[in-house]
Design an enzyme around this catalytic site. Structure first.
Site, PDB file in Angstrom:
ATOM      1  N   SER A   1     -47.077  59.175 -47.284  1.00  0.00           N
ATOM      2  CA  SER A   1     -47.603  58.388 -48.398  1.00  0.00           C
ATOM      3  C   SER A   1     -46.715  57.200 -48.724  1.00  0.00           C
ATOM      4  CB  SER A   1     -47.752  59.264 -49.644  1.00  0.00           C
ATOM      5  OG  SER A   1     -46.490  59.710 -50.116  1.00  0.00           O
ATOM      6  N   ASN A   2     -45.384  57.367 -48.631  1.00  0.00           N
ATOM      7  CA  ASN A   2     -44.488  56.352 -49.183  1.00  0.00           C
ATOM      8  C   ASN A   2     -44.182  55.199 -48.242  1.00  0.00           C
ATOM      9  OD1 ASN A   2     -43.057  58.179 -47.569  1.00  0.00           O
ATOM     10  ND2 ASN A   2     -41.142  57.915 -48.703  1.00  0.00           N
TER      11      ASN A   2
ATOM     12  N   SER B   1     -54.577  60.026 -46.987  1.00  0.00           N
ATOM     13  CA  SER B   1     -55.698  59.660 -47.856  1.00  0.00           C
ATOM     14  C   SER B   1     -55.359  58.516 -48.804  1.00  0.00           C
ATOM     15  CB  SER B   1     -56.141  60.873 -48.678  1.00  0.00           C
ATOM     16  OG  SER B   1     -55.066  61.343 -49.493  1.00  0.00           O
TER      17      SER B   1
ATOM     18  N   GLY C   1     -43.291  64.345 -45.544  1.00  0.00           N
ATOM     19  CA  GLY C   1     -43.971  64.613 -46.804  1.00  0.00           C
ATOM     20  C   GLY C   1     -43.238  65.652 -47.623  1.00  0.00           C
TER      21      GLY C   1
ATOM     22  N   GLU D   1     -39.988  66.214 -41.931  1.00  0.00           N
ATOM     23  CA  GLU D   1     -39.001  65.663 -42.859  1.00  0.00           C
ATOM     24  C   GLU D   1     -39.584  65.859 -44.246  1.00  0.00           C
ATOM     25  OE1 GLU D   1     -37.955  63.046 -45.554  1.00  0.00           O
ATOM     26  OE2 GLU D   1     -38.444  61.528 -44.051  1.00  0.00           O
TER      27      GLU D   1
ATOM     28  N   CYS E   1     -37.410  58.556 -49.276  1.00  0.00           N
ATOM     29  CA  CYS E   1     -36.908  59.885 -48.895  1.00  0.00           C
ATOM     30  C   CYS E   1     -35.432  60.032 -49.233  1.00  0.00           C
ATOM     31  CB  CYS E   1     -37.079  60.109 -47.390  1.00  0.00           C
ATOM     32  SG  CYS E   1     -38.543  59.424 -46.648  1.00  0.00           S
TER      33      CYS E   1
ATOM     34  N   GLU F   1     -36.403  68.112 -55.329  1.00  0.00           N
ATOM     35  CA  GLU F   1     -36.559  66.667 -55.382  1.00  0.00           C
ATOM     36  C   GLU F   1     -37.590  66.290 -56.443  1.00  0.00           C
ATOM     37  OE1 GLU F   1     -37.617  63.032 -52.277  1.00  0.00           O
ATOM     38  OE2 GLU F   1     -38.396  65.036 -51.903  1.00  0.00           O
TER      39      GLU F   1
END
Length: 526
Positions: A159-160, A188, A240, A264, A301, A391
C-alpha cells in the site's frame, strides 16, 4: 495514457469473466474514480498461475542477457509514463507529485540494477570442484553447482509504495531477474496505478519477445489465498502487515508442497540517542528525528517508532524539545481510509495504557492523521510488553527513558526483530557503549550511525530485512541485488560433459564469475 479497462492480465491477454466490480478511490476526497476493475474469478486465478507455469521453462531457458534486455525495456517504459500517470498515482495515494516522480525513478532504476546483475553473472553462484581421479582412498567426481529460478512467484502489492514495492517493484524485478514468471496481486488502494504499470511491463515483454505469461496480474479481495495455495506457485513475495504476512506464511506452510514466503511485515525501528551526542547537538537531532517521524505521514516501513535514551536532564530537555516540534507538525492525508482507521486504533491503544503518557499532538479526528508523541515507562520495554513491540503505522513515535547503561542493554535484548536500528552517537559514545553494535546485529538487518532510517538505498550492499517479525525469513532482503537470491535454488551437476553443462559452469565460461576450484577461490578472465 490509454483508457483503463480494469481487466485481469493472464498469459498476455486481458480477462474479465467475473461479475464483482471494484472501484478505485481518490485518497483525499474518498470519491470513486471513473475506473472499474473486475475481481478475478477462481478460474482466472487458476489460469494466471498456469500461464506463469507454462512460461517458466522458456523464460528461465533464456540467456541472462535476454532477461536483462527485458528488464531494461520495462525500465524505459516506466520512465516514459508521463505527467498524467503521476497525477493519477497522486489521486489514488494522496502522495505528492515529487514523491511519485522519485519513486518512479527508483522503480526503473532497480530494474536496470537487476539487469546489471544478470550481465555480470555472479547471481549464478557458480562453484566448481574438479575431478580428482587419483585421490585416495576414493576418487572425487567432477562437481559443479549453480542456481536457477524457483518457478512462478506470487507477488503482493504494497500500500505505501505504489511503484517501488508494487507492480514493477523490487519483488517483481528480483523474481523476473531470477528467471521466475510473476503473478502479481494488485493492491486495492491503487488499482489504476497498477494497471498503468502492468501495461508498461506487457509492452516491454512484447517488444523483447518474452514468452506469454511471464507477467500476469489479478485484481480483487480474497484472491490471494487461492493464488498462494495454487500448486504452480513456488514462492511468495509480500510487503504489508504482520497479520497479512503471517496468514500467507501459514497458508504456504500448510500446502501439500510447502513453499517459501518472503514477507516484510512489521518494524518499530528503534533509535538509541546516546549521551555525548545529546550534549553536542541536541537541537539538530531533535529536528532531524521529528522530520523522519512525520516524513510521508509516517507511512514508511522504516519509520522510527521507538526512541530510547538514558535518564538525564539532557534527555528530559530533548524529549520536551521533540514534543514542541511534533506539536507544530501539520496533519497529513494517509494512503487510504483503511490506513487512517488502523492508525487511529493504534493511537487508542497507546492512549489507554496507564504506563504510557501522551506528550504532544492534536486529538486524532477527521480525515487526516495528526502527528503524535508518547512516553512509555521503561518497565514496559524491559518486560517486552507487546504494546511497545507493535508498529503504529503513521506519524507517531514513543520515547522511553532507561535508567542506565545496564537497563539500556536489557531493553534492547527484549526487542523483537527489526528492519533497522539507529545509533545517534559521538566517537566517545561508541567507545563507552561498544557492546551495542554486536547486540543490535542479532536484532536487525541494518544498523545506522547518525542517520535516520526513513530512506533505503537500492544497491548491492543494502539489507531491507531482519529477524521475525520484521520479515518471515531473515536470510534475505527485499531491497538491493541480494533480493534475487530469495527466488533461486542450487542445482549440482556431477561428471557432466562440458558440452552439456549450463554456460555458467562450462570451462570456457566468458562471464566473470567467482568460483571455487579445488577449494581455492579464483576468477575467470573475461
Amino acid at each position: 495514457m490509454t483508457q483503463r479497462l480494469g481487466h485481469n492480465y493472464i498469459g498476455g491477454q486481458r480477462s474479465a469473466n467475473g461479475s464483482v466490480i471494484l472501484n478505485s478511490v481518490d485518497a483525499t476526497t474518498g470519491e470513486a474514480l471513473p475506473h472499474a476493475f473486475y475481481q478475478a474469478t477462481p478460474e482466472e486465478v487458476d489460469a494466471a498461475a498456469k500461464a506463469a507455469a507454462a512460461a517458466y521453462s522458456a523464460y528461465r531457458g533464456l540467456s541472462a542477457s535476454r532477461r536483462a534486455q527485458f528488464l531494461e525495456a520495462v525500465a524505459d517504459e516506466l520512465d516514459a509514463l508521463g505527467d498524467d500517470f503521476v497525477a493519477l498515482v497522486c489521486r489514488e495515494t494522496a502522495l505528492p507529485a515529487a514523491r511519485i516522480q522519485g519513486e518512479r525513478g527508483r522503480t526503473s532504476g532497480q530494474m536496470r540494477l537487476f539487469a546489471s546483475v544478470l550481465r555480470r553473472g555472479d547471481f549464478y553462484g557458480a562453484r566448481i570442484d574438479r575431478a580428482l581421479p587419483d585421490r585416495q582412498p576414493l576418487p572425487r567426481p567432477d562437481l559443479r553447482q549453480y542456481r536457477i529460478g524457483l518457478g512462478p512467484v506470487a507477488v503482493f502489492g504494497a500500500s505505501n509504495f505504489p511503484l517501488a514495492f508494487s507492480t514493477a517493484g523490487g519483488d517483481t524485478a528480483a523474481a523476473l531477474a531470477a528467471g521466475c514468471p510473476v503473478v502479481f496481486k494488485a493492491h486495492s488502494g491503487h488499482m489504476a496505478t497498477a494497471e498503468c504499470v502492468a501495461d508498461a511491463i506487457i509492452r516491454a515483454a512484447e517488444a523483447t519477445e518474452m514468452p506469454a505469461g511471464v507477467f500476469n496480474m489479478i485484481f480483487g479481495a480474497g484472491v490471494g489465498e487461492a493464488l498462494v495455495k495454487h500448486p504452480a506457485i513456488q514462492a511468495v513475495g509480500f510487503t504489508g502487515s504482520l497479520k497479512g504476512g503471517r496468514a500467507l506464511c501459514d497458508m504456504a506452510a500448510a500446502r501439500p508442497q510447502p513453499i517459501p514466503v518472503f514477507a516484510e511485515m512489521s518494524s518499530i525501528n528503534p533509535v538509541i540517542v546516546l549521551p555525548q551526542a545529546l550534549q553536542a547537538r541536541a537541537d539538530s537531532i531533535a529536528r532531524d528525528l521529528t522530520a523522519s517521524v512525520v516524513q510521508g505521514c509516517g507511512q514508511f516501513c522504516t519509520n522510527p517508532g521507538l526512541v530510547i535514551g538514558i535518564a538525564s536532564p539532557s534527555f528530559s530537555a530533548f524529549t520536551q524539545q521533540v514534543a514542541r516540534l511534533i506539536a507544530d507538525q501539520p496533519a497529513q492525508t494517509m494512503l487510504n481510509a483503511g490506513t487512517l482507521s488502523s492508525y487511529g486504533k493504534g493511537l487508542e491503544k497507546l492512549l489507554a495504557h496507564p504506563g504510557i503518557q501522551h506528550l504532544a499532538g492534536q486529538a486524532q479526528a477527521g480525515h487526516q492523521a495528526q502527528p503524535q508523541l508518547f512516553k512509555a515507562d521503561a518497565h514496559l520495554l524491559l518486560d517486552a510488553h507487546a504494546l511497545l513491540q507493535e508498529e503504529v503505522f503513521g506519524p507517531t513515535t514513543v520515547f522511553v527513558e532507561v535508567a542506565d547503561r545496564a537497563q539500556l542493554n536489557a531493553a534492547l535484548h527484549g526487542l523483537h526483530g527489526q528492519l533497522t536500528a539507529t545509533l545517534i552517537a559521538e566517537p566517545g559514545d561508541l567507545q563507552q557503549f561498544a557492546e551495542l553494535t554486536p547486540l543490535l546485529e542479532q536484532k536487525v538487518g541494518r544498523i545506522l550511525l547518525n542517520g535516520y532510517p526513513t530512506g533505503v538505498e537500492v544497491c548491492d550492499s543494502m539489507v531491507h530485512g531482519g529477524p521475525y517479525p520484521a520479515t518471515s525469513d531473515a536470510r534475505g532482503t527485499s531491497v538491493g541485488t541480494l533480493a534475487i537470491e530469495r527466488f533461486l535454488r542450487p542445482v549440482c551437476f556431477q561428471n557432466y560433459p562440458d558440452s552439456l553443462l549450463p554456460d555458467a559452469l562450462k570451462n570456457a565460461n566468458p562471464l566473470r564469475i567467482q568460483r571455487l576450484v579445488d577449494g581455492t577461490p579464483s576468477r575467470d578472465p573475461l
